[in-house]
Design a protein around this motif. Structure first.
Motif, PDB file in Angstrom:
ATOM      1  N   SER A 192       0.813  -1.087  -0.013  1.00 58.97           N
ATOM      2  CA  SER A 192       0.012  -0.038   0.053  1.00 58.97           C
ATOM      3  C   SER A 192       0.965   1.129   0.029  1.00 58.97           C
ATOM      4  CB  SER A 192      -0.985  -0.006   1.218  1.00 58.97           C
ATOM      5  OG  SER A 192      -0.290   0.183   2.389  1.00 58.97           O
ATOM      6  N   ALA A 193       0.071   2.362  -0.419  1.00 61.50           N
ATOM      7  CA  ALA A 193       1.040   3.607  -0.424  1.00 61.50           C
ATOM      8  C   ALA A 193       1.673   3.940   0.883  1.00 61.50           C
ATOM      9  CB  ALA A 193       0.156   4.760  -1.202  1.00 61.50           C
ATOM     10  N   ALA A 194       2.862   4.155   0.839  1.00 53.37           N
ATOM     11  CA  ALA A 194       3.665   4.769   1.979  1.00 53.37           C
ATOM     12  C   ALA A 194       3.544   6.235   2.185  1.00 53.37           C
ATOM     13  CB  ALA A 194       4.676   4.132   2.501  1.00 53.37           C
ATOM     14  N   PRO A 195       3.914   7.087   3.177  1.00 52.66           N
ATOM     15  CA  PRO A 195       4.219   8.496   3.081  1.00 52.66           C
ATOM     16  C   PRO A 195       5.374   8.713   2.593  1.00 52.66           C
ATOM     17  CG  PRO A 195       3.702   7.761   5.481  1.00 52.66           C
ATOM     18  CD  PRO A 195       3.557   6.516   4.558  1.00 52.66           C
ATOM     19  N   GLY A 219       9.023   6.471   5.413  1.00 62.55           N
ATOM     20  CA  GLY A 219       7.791   5.799   5.603  1.00 62.55           C
ATOM     21  C   GLY A 219       8.051   4.298   5.311  1.00 62.55           C
ATOM     22  N   PRO A 220       8.534   3.985   4.040  1.00 62.95           N
ATOM     23  CA  PRO A 220       8.696   2.652   3.518  1.00 62.95           C
ATOM     24  C   PRO A 220       9.201   1.703   4.540  1.00 62.95           C
ATOM     25  CG  PRO A 220       9.018   3.998   1.737  1.00 62.95           C
ATOM     26  CD  PRO A 220       8.690   4.925   3.061  1.00 62.95           C
ATOM     27  N   LYS A 221      10.476   2.421   5.036  1.00 64.95           N
ATOM     28  CA  LYS A 221      11.342   1.690   6.016  1.00 64.95           C
ATOM     29  C   LYS A 221      10.667   1.348   7.384  1.00 64.95           C
ATOM     30  CE  LYS A 221      16.093   2.800   4.463  1.00 64.95           C
ATOM     31  NZ  LYS A 221      17.337   3.538   4.751  1.00 64.95           N
ATOM     32  N   VAL A 222       9.956   2.411   7.875  1.00 66.04           N
ATOM     33  CA  VAL A 222       9.243   2.292   9.035  1.00 66.04           C
ATOM     34  C   VAL A 222       8.198   1.110   8.942  1.00 66.04           C
ATOM     35  CG1 VAL A 222       7.576   3.348  10.615  1.00 66.04           C
ATOM     36  CG2 VAL A 222       9.787   4.495   9.876  1.00 66.04           C
ATOM     37  N   ARG A 223       7.143   1.288   7.802  1.00 66.82           N
ATOM     38  CA  ARG A 223       6.608   0.155   7.782  1.00 66.82           C
ATOM     39  C   ARG A 223       7.099  -1.207   7.427  1.00 66.82           C
ATOM     40  NH1 ARG A 223       1.824  -1.241   5.099  1.00 66.82           N
ATOM     41  NH2 ARG A 223       1.838  -2.843   3.743  1.00 66.82           N
ATOM     42  N   ALA A 224       8.132  -1.317   6.760  1.00 69.44           N
ATOM     43  CA  ALA A 224       8.895  -2.598   6.582  1.00 69.44           C
ATOM     44  C   ALA A 224       9.223  -3.072   8.085  1.00 69.44           C
ATOM     45  CB  ALA A 224       9.927  -2.544   5.659  1.00 69.44           C
ATOM     46  N   ALA A 225       9.946  -2.154   9.004  1.00 78.34           N
ATOM     47  CA  ALA A 225      10.384  -2.544  10.175  1.00 78.34           C
ATOM     48  C   ALA A 225       9.194  -2.931  11.013  1.00 78.34           C
ATOM     49  CB  ALA A 225      11.233  -1.304  10.756  1.00 78.34           C
ATOM     50  N   ARG A 245      -0.267   4.767  11.828  1.00 78.66           N
ATOM     51  CA  ARG A 245      -0.723   3.742  10.388  1.00 78.66           C
ATOM     52  C   ARG A 245      -1.510   2.891  10.436  1.00 78.66           C
ATOM     53  NH1 ARG A 245       4.301   3.890   7.203  1.00 78.66           N
ATOM     54  NH2 ARG A 245       5.284   5.813   7.797  1.00 78.66           N
ATOM     55  N   TRP A 246      -1.388   2.238  11.894  1.00 80.35           N
ATOM     56  CA  TRP A 246      -2.421   0.967  12.160  1.00 80.35           C
ATOM     57  C   TRP A 246      -3.471   1.384  13.227  1.00 80.35           C
ATOM     58  CZ3 TRP A 246       2.675   0.452  10.902  1.00 80.35           C
ATOM     59  CH2 TRP A 246       3.039  -0.217   9.717  1.00 80.35           C
ATOM     60  N   ARG A 270      -4.131  -3.430  16.752  1.00 80.95           N
ATOM     61  CA  ARG A 270      -3.428  -4.421  16.909  1.00 80.95           C
ATOM     62  C   ARG A 270      -3.819  -5.406  15.734  1.00 80.95           C
ATOM     63  NH1 ARG A 270      -2.695  -9.289  20.432  1.00 80.95           N
ATOM     64  NH2 ARG A 270      -4.645  -9.978  20.085  1.00 80.95           N
ATOM     65  N   ASP A 271      -5.172  -5.732  15.701  1.00 83.98           N
ATOM     66  CA  ASP A 271      -5.500  -6.737  14.751  1.00 83.98           C
ATOM     67  C   ASP A 271      -5.494  -6.135  13.325  1.00 83.98           C
ATOM     68  OD1 ASP A 271      -6.128  -8.630  16.488  1.00 83.98           O
ATOM     69  OD2 ASP A 271      -8.121  -7.805  17.153  1.00 83.98           O
ATOM     70  N   VAL A 272      -5.690  -4.823  13.010  1.00 82.64           N
ATOM     71  CA  VAL A 272      -5.222  -4.389  11.592  1.00 82.64           C
ATOM     72  C   VAL A 272      -3.757  -4.564  11.481  1.00 82.64           C
ATOM     73  CG1 VAL A 272      -5.317  -2.410  10.124  1.00 82.64           C
ATOM     74  CG2 VAL A 272      -7.005  -2.713  11.731  1.00 82.64           C
ATOM     75  N   LEU A 273      -2.959  -4.254  12.374  1.00 78.23           N
ATOM     76  CA  LEU A 273      -1.445  -4.383  12.234  1.00 78.23           C
ATOM     77  C   LEU A 273      -1.052  -5.911  11.874  1.00 78.23           C
ATOM     78  CD1 LEU A 273       1.594  -3.430  12.721  1.00 78.23           C
ATOM     79  CD2 LEU A 273       1.028  -3.626  14.998  1.00 78.23           C
ATOM     80  N   ILE A 274      -1.769  -6.838  12.582  1.00 75.00           N
ATOM     81  CA  ILE A 274      -1.198  -8.187  12.477  1.00 75.00           C
ATOM     82  C   ILE A 274      -1.777  -8.648  11.037  1.00 75.00           C
ATOM     83  CG2 ILE A 274      -1.808 -10.566  13.395  1.00 75.00           C
ATOM     84  CD1 ILE A 274      -2.081  -9.511  15.984  1.00 75.00           C
ATOM     85  N   ALA A 275      -3.086  -8.283  10.769  1.00 75.92           N
ATOM     86  CA  ALA A 275      -3.583  -8.792   9.400  1.00 75.92           C
ATOM     87  C   ALA A 275      -2.587  -8.402   8.379  1.00 75.92           C
ATOM     88  CB  ALA A 275      -4.876  -8.255   9.259  1.00 75.92           C
ATOM     89  N   ASP A 276      -2.233  -6.875   8.407  1.00 74.89           N
ATOM     90  CA  ASP A 276      -1.253  -6.364   7.313  1.00 74.89           C
ATOM     91  C   ASP A 276       0.083  -7.410   7.480  1.00 74.89           C
ATOM     92  OD1 ASP A 276      -0.759  -4.547   5.549  1.00 74.89           O
ATOM     93  OD2 ASP A 276      -0.602  -2.733   6.676  1.00 74.89           O
ATOM     94  N   ALA A 277       0.573  -7.408   8.590  1.00 74.53           N
ATOM     95  CA  ALA A 277       1.986  -8.024   8.806  1.00 74.53           C
ATOM     96  C   ALA A 277       1.889  -9.547   8.179  1.00 74.53           C
ATOM     97  CB  ALA A 277       2.232  -8.275  10.091  1.00 74.53           C
TER      98      ALA A 277
END
Lengths: 197, 197
Positions: free
Chosen positions: B3-6, B10-16, B52-53, B56-63
């Protein structure tokens, strides 16, 4: 009864203790089960339990094997398609039952990072497949399936879609699920997929 | 990135954060996971996670979705048998990997009497099957499979024996397991088992 019990009230005690074991597993899970709790639930003294079962894992393995044997009878209808449908239909009912759910929970404890059950418990599944091998062997004898068909592989192929629904996809489990699973296994067997190299 | 990251980091934080989520699940399980622990592990402030999330369930589903998409790529070799073998071989590697085990553990929490994950998490499996539907649809287009073949049923039939080994029988999972699973699904498809009524 799958093994000899002492005379007198032996068989009743045995049945009560095994039923209490499955009930404890259903309600509180594998890790929490103790011989004390099972004895209390069955209304017997814990030494009565220890006299027959040396430890809790032997008790659990015995209770699971007895429950599976009662709930998943081995059919002998005289034809492989109806035998397999009957087996698959019993399995569909069983995986939804409290006893079935309890047993699956024990089997899966390791996969979810809980205590790993010892082999004697994990082998309950394998032993039931073994118990059902004659269904396939009789069909080979009647000429319904190719000689050399690996009976265990056929049976595992049949049960796999049922476990997938029960454990992963959560889709409904019906008689139609069971019949499709039986048809899949038969189709694969006729195509020679289970014949040894 | 799915998904689009700021802009900026952004992308590094998201991946981490997503990697830290899978690692937390692997080591401590679904019930114990908190946004605080994930943030600490990823080296960010928890408000950065919450921005961003929403929970925690949105975060887990995304991960989980991201991890599955990376580990189970959708092949396009031009032939259905090699596409299915490739899919099945990826799955065999994945169910044995720490990330795969962690995701399965979350999926199975309900079955073992632990917290039931919400639908958005349970749908990670269904969504990956959806992602693989084009593999079957392209084969129908090339005339390799019967028109009207239900692609989802074919794919579920293929993965079922792999999950059975991973979760129930504990038998080894090899490339040969994967290829047999692919052959089973193809044989059933050619026999018309997945054609709509």
């Amino acid at each position: 009864m799958s093994s000899a019990a002492p005379p007198g009230r032996g068989p009743k005690v045995r049945a009560a203790v095994l039923a209490a074991t499955v009930d404890e597993l259903s309600e509180h899970g594998y890790a929490a089960l103790t011989v004390e709790k099972v004895a209390r639930r069955a209304g017997v003294h814990k030494t009565t339990v220890y006299r027959r079962w040396p430890d809790r894992d032997v008790l659990i393995a015995d209770a699971l094997a007895e429950s599976v044997a009662a709930d998943l009878p081995i059919p002998d209808t005289g034809a492989i398609d109806s035998d397999l449908s009957s087996l698959a239909r019993s399995l569909v009912v069983w995986v939804k039952s409290p006893g079935g759910r309890a047993i699956l929970a024990v089997m899966l404890s390791d996969a979810v990072g809980l205590a790993r059950p010892p082999d004697q418990i994990r082998h309950v599944f394998r032993d039931r497949i073994r118990g059902a091998l004659p269904v396939v062997e009789r069909a080979i004898g009647r000429g319904e399936l190719p000689t050399g068909t690996n009976a265990a592989e056929l049976l595992k192929t049949m049960v796999a879609p049922i476990y997938l629904r029960a454990l992963i996809t959560g889709e409904p489990l019906t008689e139609s699920t069971a019949d499709s699973a039986a048809r899949l296994a038969l189709t694969a067997a006729h195509a020679g997929l289970f014949e040894s190299e």
